[in-house]
Design a protein around this motif. Structure first.
Motif, PDB file in Angstrom:
ATOM      1  N   SER A 196       0.262  -0.911   0.257  1.00 60.25           N
ATOM      2  CA  SER A 196       0.329   0.481  -0.203  1.00 60.25           C
ATOM      3  C   SER A 196       0.945   1.585   0.143  1.00 60.25           C
ATOM      4  O   SER A 196       0.882   2.130  -0.445  1.00 60.25           O
ATOM      5  CB  SER A 196      -0.827   0.093   0.898  1.00 60.25           C
ATOM      6  N   ASP A 216      -5.303  -1.380  -4.940  1.00 62.97           N
ATOM      7  CA  ASP A 216      -5.157  -2.147  -3.808  1.00 62.97           C
ATOM      8  C   ASP A 216      -6.009  -3.189  -3.168  1.00 62.97           C
ATOM      9  O   ASP A 216      -7.327  -3.269  -2.856  1.00 62.97           O
ATOM     10  CB  ASP A 216      -5.138  -1.200  -2.700  1.00 62.97           C
ATOM     11  N   GLU A 217      -5.472  -4.423  -3.333  1.00 58.93           N
ATOM     12  CA  GLU A 217      -5.941  -5.525  -3.007  1.00 58.93           C
ATOM     13  C   GLU A 217      -8.067  -5.427  -3.269  1.00 58.93           C
ATOM     14  O   GLU A 217      -8.497  -5.077  -2.353  1.00 58.93           O
ATOM     15  CB  GLU A 217      -5.960  -5.973  -1.512  1.00 58.93           C
TER      16      GLU A 217
HETATM   17 MG    MG Z   1      -2.047  -2.794   2.107  1.00 63.21          MG
END
Ligand code: MG
Ligand code: ADP
Length: 230
Positions: free
Chosen positions: A45, A166-167
């Motif tokens: 991140s 992000d994910e």
């Molecule tokens: Mg992360």
């Protein structure tokens, strides 16, 4: 293209300085995609936030389509982010009182009025992501996967050069896994066709394997994934 050179990031904490990123170096050409994998806390991140100009690196440089956002003033940096980068987060922050089409148009609100061509492009994106018959549905009237589709269309609507995700599949349950794969395949196809670069943090190996490149964050260094013996 995206040209990332020797990005490093330290955080100062009460316990001292921690080096989260030491060397992230890579290039992407228009239409190419990169999966970033690595254990929790490895700095995935942090890397995305730096590339998204949400926080500065400690050292290193990067350029997106010939422009280096590092060193821009606050307003220019915000304009760079708004015009060139699309974000897809796990938690997609759709406005609950707005329908799907209105949510996709949110990135234009900062400019004032929304044009007819912007509206029709937003509708086109929602149709491409399978929501043609859900344009007026509010987030509460959509499934998790459908909300994710709205968030993806919103990230694409200003025709950014780079998408950072992000994910994005982290919050979606396994029963929808099949349609999620399909959804990201549509995003990959759209990116390829439109010359958009895509960086996706994911734990999903099957999804990662669909991307042009897979790199692993390993003790601060972005490198080719190592095969591990089980
Ligand atoms: Mg992360
Ligand atoms: P990942 O996304 O791979 O799980 P993160 O990039 O969120 O990892 O975090 C990497 C490391 O940096 C973690 O150890 C985290 O605690 C630390 N970290 C992240 N943000 C900060 C911050 N603002 N201040 C101090 N440490 C931070």
């Amino acid at each position: 293209m995206l040209d990332v050179r020797k990005i490093a990031k330290d955080y100062s904490t009460r316990g001292g300085t921690i080096a989260v990123l030491e060397d992230c170096t890579f290039q992407l050409q228009p239409g190419e995609s990169l999966a970033v994998v690595g254990p929790s806390g490895s700095g995935k991140s942090t890397l995305l936030n730096i590339l998204g100009t949400l926080e500065p690196p400690t050292s290193g440089t990067f350029e997106l389509d010939g422009v280096s956002p590092l060193g821009l003033g606050e307003n220019e940096s915000a304009a760079f982010r708004r015009n060139r980068i699309g974000f897809i987060f796990q938690d997609h922050h759709l406005l609950p009182q707005c329908g799907a089409l209105e949510n996709v148009l949110i990135p234009f609100l900062a400019d004032g009025a929304v044009s007819e061509s912007q509206k029709s492009y937003a509708g086109e994106l929602l149709r491409r992501f399978g929501l043609g018959d859900r344009l007026d549905h509010r987030p509460g009237e959509l499934s998790g996967g459908e909300r994710q589709r709205v968030a993806i269309a919103r990230a694409l609507v200003r025709r950014p050069g780079l998408i950072l995700a992000d994910e994005p599949t982290g919050n979606l349950d396994r029963t929808t896994a099949g349609t999620i794969a399909e959804l990201f395949q549509t995003l990959l196809d759209h990116s390829k066709e439109n010359g958009i670069m895509l960086i996706l943090v994911t734990h999903d190996r099957e999804l990662a394997s669909r991307m042009h490149f897979v790199r692993e964050l390993d003790r601060g260094i972005l490198r080719e994934p190592q095969e591990r013996t089980p």
